[in-house]
Scaffold this active site. Structure first.
Site, PDB file in Angstrom:
ATOM      1  N   THR A 195       0.702  -0.841  -0.401  1.00 29.06           N
ATOM      2  CA  THR A 195      -0.004  -0.087   0.335  1.00 29.06           C
ATOM      3  C   THR A 195       0.924   1.409  -0.161  1.00 29.06           C
ATOM      4  O   THR A 195       2.046   1.384   0.571  1.00 29.06           O
ATOM      5  CB  THR A 195      -0.467   0.091   1.854  1.00 29.06           C
ATOM      6  N   ARG A 239     -14.431  -6.602   0.028  1.00 26.47           N
ATOM      7  CA  ARG A 239     -14.127  -6.304   1.233  1.00 26.47           C
ATOM      8  C   ARG A 239     -13.260  -4.738   0.880  1.00 26.47           C
ATOM      9  O   ARG A 239     -12.452  -4.279  -0.158  1.00 26.47           O
ATOM     10  CB  ARG A 239     -12.893  -7.101   1.415  1.00 26.47           C
ATOM     11  N   GLY A 275     -11.169  -1.751   2.390  1.00 24.66           N
ATOM     12  CA  GLY A 275     -10.068  -1.748   4.031  1.00 24.66           C
ATOM     13  C   GLY A 275      -9.799  -0.570   4.839  1.00 24.66           C
ATOM     14  O   GLY A 275     -10.767   0.240   4.210  1.00 24.66           O
ATOM     15  N   ASP A 276      -9.020   0.080   5.274  1.00 27.62           N
ATOM     16  CA  ASP A 276      -9.303   1.221   5.968  1.00 27.62           C
ATOM     17  C   ASP A 276      -8.844   1.820   5.076  1.00 27.62           C
ATOM     18  O   ASP A 276      -8.904   3.542   4.817  1.00 27.62           O
ATOM     19  CB  ASP A 276      -7.796   1.305   7.521  1.00 27.62           C
ATOM     20  N   THR A 323      -0.504   2.100   6.973  1.00 26.86           N
ATOM     21  CA  THR A 323      -0.769   0.899   6.275  1.00 26.86           C
ATOM     22  C   THR A 323      -0.218  -0.162   7.455  1.00 26.86           C
ATOM     23  O   THR A 323      -0.029  -0.428   8.603  1.00 26.86           O
ATOM     24  CB  THR A 323       0.409   1.216   5.481  1.00 26.86           C
ATOM     25  N   GLY A 324      -1.469  -1.685   6.662  1.00 25.72           N
ATOM     26  CA  GLY A 324      -1.177  -2.849   7.731  1.00 25.72           C
ATOM     27  C   GLY A 324      -2.176  -3.572   7.591  1.00 25.72           C
ATOM     28  O   GLY A 324      -2.747  -2.644   6.469  1.00 25.72           O
ATOM     29  N   GLY A 366      -6.404  -4.048   7.868  1.00 25.65           N
ATOM     30  CA  GLY A 366      -6.660  -3.572   7.785  1.00 25.65           C
ATOM     31  C   GLY A 366      -7.894  -3.323   8.489  1.00 25.65           C
ATOM     32  O   GLY A 366      -8.224  -1.869   9.237  1.00 25.65           O
TER      33      GLY A 366
HETATM   34  N1  ASP Z   1      -4.111  -1.172   4.868  1.00 26.33           N
HETATM   35  C1  ASP Z   1      -4.336  -2.182   3.569  1.00 26.33           C
HETATM   36  C2  ASP Z   1      -5.359  -2.755   3.663  1.00 26.33           C
HETATM   37  O1  ASP Z   1      -5.761  -3.305   4.868  1.00 26.33           O
HETATM   38  C3  ASP Z   1      -3.493  -3.315   3.426  1.00 26.33           C
HETATM   39  C4  ASP Z   1      -1.720  -2.390   3.028  1.00 26.33           C
HETATM   40  O2  ASP Z   1      -1.200  -1.394   4.050  1.00 26.33           O
HETATM   41  O3  ASP Z   1      -1.009  -2.813   2.869  1.00 26.33           O
HETATM   42  O4  ASP Z   1      -6.312  -3.042   2.786  1.00 26.33           O
END
Ligand code: ASP
Length: 315
Positions: free
Chosen positions: A182, A210, A212-213, A233-234, A236
């Site tokens: 991301t 789906r 994400g955040d 990032t992480g 989500g």
């Molecule tokens: N935060 C992103 C998600 O969950 C993924 C990522 O940060 O790599 O969609």
């Protein structure tokens, strides 16, 4: 609260995702490629700030540069859903006006961050999803691309592995040398305004639909001149439950924490308590930048006014 440190006239940070990124897993060629791509993103945003442009334009340009690179999980190079679609999320926010724009589960749009910016600038809405977001991109005349433009052989392999193991996978989770992520950018411009932008393909083998955040204002992306600009990032699901980006701002606004204190608390105490792995980049009103992560690594770059750009990947 700020002590006597001199403010930075302008500054910018970018990330290309956090996760299991270890020095021993990344051979020299891919590492060089990542460093170059991160440098290009920093340069795309910094040049705008250096010419007196806005933080909003700078973060959009930095993120669009990473969307155009197939090294990252955003735009070209995005991960696949379980049923082999590519559905992208993106958000952008102006810390001065608190205007925000985002798109969720959008297909075919070459630069989802530019579509999010159009939602901010040219629609009465904050968030558009799926087919409606795609129609808005068409109405706005933004470039669309076929699936093959986004899809890479590496992403197909990643999906096959994740499907075989029946797991949804954060981009950097499986320990492999060529992990991507991301992307996001935060900036403070010379007029003192902040902005944040985030863009992603999400997580490998996610269910179609789906979200994400990243496109959720306050979860993966947030900006407010009174506090900070932040891009997360992480995994989500954890960042949404922690309302992470807005929580960072609230820790500064209501607890009077500095950006560094607030970010440390969020990334090293609050998110791990929920099980959340990842990181963030953030800027405050004085142009200070923080880039904390609780994972093995995070692709990142930053530049303060008049200084040389910095790139880092590992802890
Ligand atoms: N935060 C992103 C998600 O969950 C993924 C990522 O940060 O790599 O969609």
């Amino acid at each position: 609260m700020y002590g006597i440190t001199t403010p930075h006239l302008y500054s910018l940070a970018v990330h290309g995702g956090a996760g299991t990124i270890r020095r021993e897993d990344l051979s020299p060629d891919p590492e060089r490629a990542y460093r170059t791509a991160l440098e290009n993103a920093v340069s795309a945003g910094y040049t705008i700030l250096d010419q007196g442009g806005s933080a909003l334009d700078a973060v959009e340009a930095a993120v669009a540069a990473m969307e155009d690179s197939e090294l990252f999980n955003a735009g070209r190079g995005s991960v696949f859903t379980h049923d082999e679609r590519i559905e992208m999320d993106a958000a952008i926010m102006c810390g001065h006006s608190l205007d925000a724009g985002s798109v969720a589960a959008v297909e075919q749009v070459r630069n989802p961050i530019r579509l999010a910016r159009r939602v901010l600038d040219r629609s009465p809405h904050v968030m558009l999803g799926g087919a409606g977001a795609l129609q808005f991109a068409r109405d706005q005349g933004l470039p669309l691309e076929p699936l093959d433009y986004f899809a890479t052989a590496f992403r197909r392999r990643q999906l096959d592995e994740a499907r075989a193991a029946d797991r949804v996978q954060l981009d950097h989770q499986a320990r492999k040398p060529d992990k991507y992520g991301t992307v996001g950018a935060v900036a403070k411009d010379a007029t003192g305004h902040l902005a944040a932008a985030t863009s992603t393909g999400g997580i490998t083998n996610k269910r179609y639909g789906r979200i994400g955040d990243s496109p959720i204002t306050g979860a993966g992306n947030y900006a407010n001149d009174a506090t900070c600009a932040v891009s997360c990032t992480g995994f989500g699901e954890y960042f949404m439950r922690a309302v992470a980006a807005y929580d960072l701002s609230c820790l500064m606004e209501y607890k009077d924490l500095s950006l560094g204190e607030a970010a440390r608390h969020l990334v090293f105490d609050k998110l791990p308590a929920l099980g959340g792995e990842g990181g963030l980049i953030a800027a405050d009103a004085r142009g200070r930048l923080v880039l904390p992560f609780n994972s093995e690594g995070m692709y990142r770059g930053w530049q303060y006014a008049g200084e040389t750009p910095q790139i880092a990947i590992f802890k």
